[in-house]
Motif scaffolding. Structure first.
Motif, PDB file in Angstrom:
ATOM      1  N   ALA A 159       0.820  -1.328  -0.020  1.00  0.00           N
ATOM      2  CA  ALA A 159       0.011  -0.058  -0.037  1.00  0.00           C
ATOM      3  C   ALA A 159       0.801   1.285   0.140  1.00  0.00           C
ATOM      4  O   ALA A 159       0.422   2.315  -0.256  1.00  0.00           O
ATOM      5  N   GLY A 160       2.181   1.104   0.121  1.00  0.00           N
ATOM      6  CA  GLY A 160       3.013   2.214   0.524  1.00  0.00           C
ATOM      7  C   GLY A 160       4.407   1.926   0.843  1.00  0.00           C
ATOM      8  O   GLY A 160       4.693   0.838   0.792  1.00  0.00           O
ATOM      9  N   TYR A 161       5.244   2.853   1.005  1.00  0.00           N
ATOM     10  CA  TYR A 161       6.612   2.666   1.204  1.00  0.00           C
ATOM     11  C   TYR A 161       6.967   3.740   2.518  1.00  0.00           C
ATOM     12  O   TYR A 161       7.140   4.900   1.926  1.00  0.00           O
ATOM     13  N   LYS A 162       7.727   3.259   3.583  1.00  0.00           N
ATOM     14  CA  LYS A 162       8.255   4.412   4.212  1.00  0.00           C
ATOM     15  C   LYS A 162       7.212   5.387   4.800  1.00  0.00           C
ATOM     16  O   LYS A 162       7.693   6.752   5.071  1.00  0.00           O
ATOM     17  N   GLY A 163       5.879   4.897   5.004  1.00  0.00           N
ATOM     18  CA  GLY A 163       4.908   5.895   5.661  1.00  0.00           C
ATOM     19  C   GLY A 163       4.058   6.538   4.393  1.00  0.00           C
ATOM     20  O   GLY A 163       3.040   7.260   4.672  1.00  0.00           O
ATOM     21  N   PHE A 164       4.539   6.399   3.136  1.00  0.00           N
ATOM     22  CA  PHE A 164       4.043   7.238   2.113  1.00  0.00           C
ATOM     23  C   PHE A 164       3.059   6.320   1.437  1.00  0.00           C
ATOM     24  O   PHE A 164       3.434   5.001   1.580  1.00  0.00           O
ATOM     25  N   PHE A 165       1.714   6.387   0.965  1.00  0.00           N
ATOM     26  CA  PHE A 165       0.834   5.785   0.368  1.00  0.00           C
ATOM     27  C   PHE A 165       0.708   6.069  -1.038  1.00  0.00           C
ATOM     28  O   PHE A 165       1.152   7.138  -1.595  1.00  0.00           O
ATOM     29  N   TYR A 166       0.366   4.932  -1.808  1.00  0.00           N
ATOM     30  CA  TYR A 166       0.224   5.362  -3.145  1.00  0.00           C
ATOM     31  C   TYR A 166      -0.925   6.209  -3.524  1.00  0.00           C
ATOM     32  O   TYR A 166      -1.811   6.005  -2.823  1.00  0.00           O
ATOM     33  N   HIS A 167      -0.970   6.386  -4.760  1.00  0.00           N
ATOM     34  CA  HIS A 167      -2.040   7.468  -5.231  1.00  0.00           C
ATOM     35  C   HIS A 167      -3.399   6.885  -5.291  1.00  0.00           C
ATOM     36  O   HIS A 167      -4.293   7.579  -4.784  1.00  0.00           O
ATOM     37  N   PHE A 168      -3.357   5.733  -5.920  1.00  0.00           N
ATOM     38  CA  PHE A 168      -4.781   4.657  -5.818  1.00  0.00           C
ATOM     39  C   PHE A 168      -4.393   3.641  -5.041  1.00  0.00           C
ATOM     40  O   PHE A 168      -3.598   2.940  -5.342  1.00  0.00           O
ATOM     41  N   LEU A 169      -5.528   3.161  -4.259  1.00  0.00           N
ATOM     42  CA  LEU A 169      -5.284   2.113  -3.678  1.00  0.00           C
ATOM     43  C   LEU A 169      -6.680   1.177  -4.154  1.00  0.00           C
ATOM     44  O   LEU A 169      -7.824   1.642  -4.115  1.00  0.00           O
ATOM     45  N   HIS A 170      -6.552  -0.321  -4.233  1.00  0.00           N
ATOM     46  CA  HIS A 170      -7.766  -0.977  -4.487  1.00  0.00           C
ATOM     47  C   HIS A 170      -8.755  -0.896  -3.148  1.00  0.00           C
ATOM     48  O   HIS A 170      -8.460  -0.783  -2.000  1.00  0.00           O
ATOM     49  N   MET A 171     -10.021  -0.655  -3.368  1.00  0.00           N
ATOM     50  CA  MET A 171     -11.089  -0.241  -2.183  1.00  0.00           C
ATOM     51  C   MET A 171     -11.516  -1.546  -1.237  1.00  0.00           C
ATOM     52  O   MET A 171     -11.310  -1.678  -0.204  1.00  0.00           O
ATOM     53  N   GLU A 172     -11.080  -2.660  -2.196  1.00  0.00           N
ATOM     54  CA  GLU A 172     -11.367  -4.053  -1.389  1.00  0.00           C
ATOM     55  C   GLU A 172      -9.999  -4.218  -0.426  1.00  0.00           C
ATOM     56  O   GLU A 172     -10.294  -4.736   0.532  1.00  0.00           O
ATOM     57  N   THR A 173      -9.033  -4.464  -1.065  1.00  0.00           N
ATOM     58  CA  THR A 173      -7.752  -4.795  -0.658  1.00  0.00           C
ATOM     59  C   THR A 173      -6.871  -3.790   0.083  1.00  0.00           C
ATOM     60  O   THR A 173      -6.123  -4.163   1.043  1.00  0.00           O
TER      61      THR A 173
END
Length: 101
Positions: A29-43
């Motif tokens: 979902a991310g790296y070193k506390g940063f999250f990706y711009h879009f994440l899957h709603m279910e997972t």
């Protein structure tokens, strides 16, 4: 009503807290506390090949702080966990954000 809202917020925050953060390209979902711009709603995992997002992470942390203030920081300390494990300006001077893969 407030108790139901607080429960929903805590479930969402625990969901985010438990998502994997690692340098891998998939199943994260991310790296070193940063999250990706879009994440899957279910997972909650990275959607396709989107980049890490400082803006979206900052907006998320602003929401976490708002919830922390609104609910008087009672009960579960999960808000603190998210806030204190997210990158701060001093962390960025020693660790570079990876390029998107």
């Amino acid at each position: 009503r407030r108790c139901v809202q607080e429960t929903g917020v805590l479930l969402s925050l625990k969901f985010l807290w438990n998502l994997p953060q690692n340098p891998e390209i998939v199943n994260t979902a991310g790296y070193k506390g940063f999250f990706y711009h879009f994440l899957h709603m279910e997972t909650g995992l990275r959607f396709r090949d989107v980049e890490l997002s400082t803006i979206d992470t900052a907006l998320l942390m602003a929401g976490v702080m708002t919830c922390y203030t609104f609910f008087d920081s009672k009960g579960d300390p999960i808000e603190n966990c998210l806030l204190y494990t997210s990158p701060s300006p001093r962390d960025l001077s020693t660790a570079r954000m990876p390029s998107s893969a």
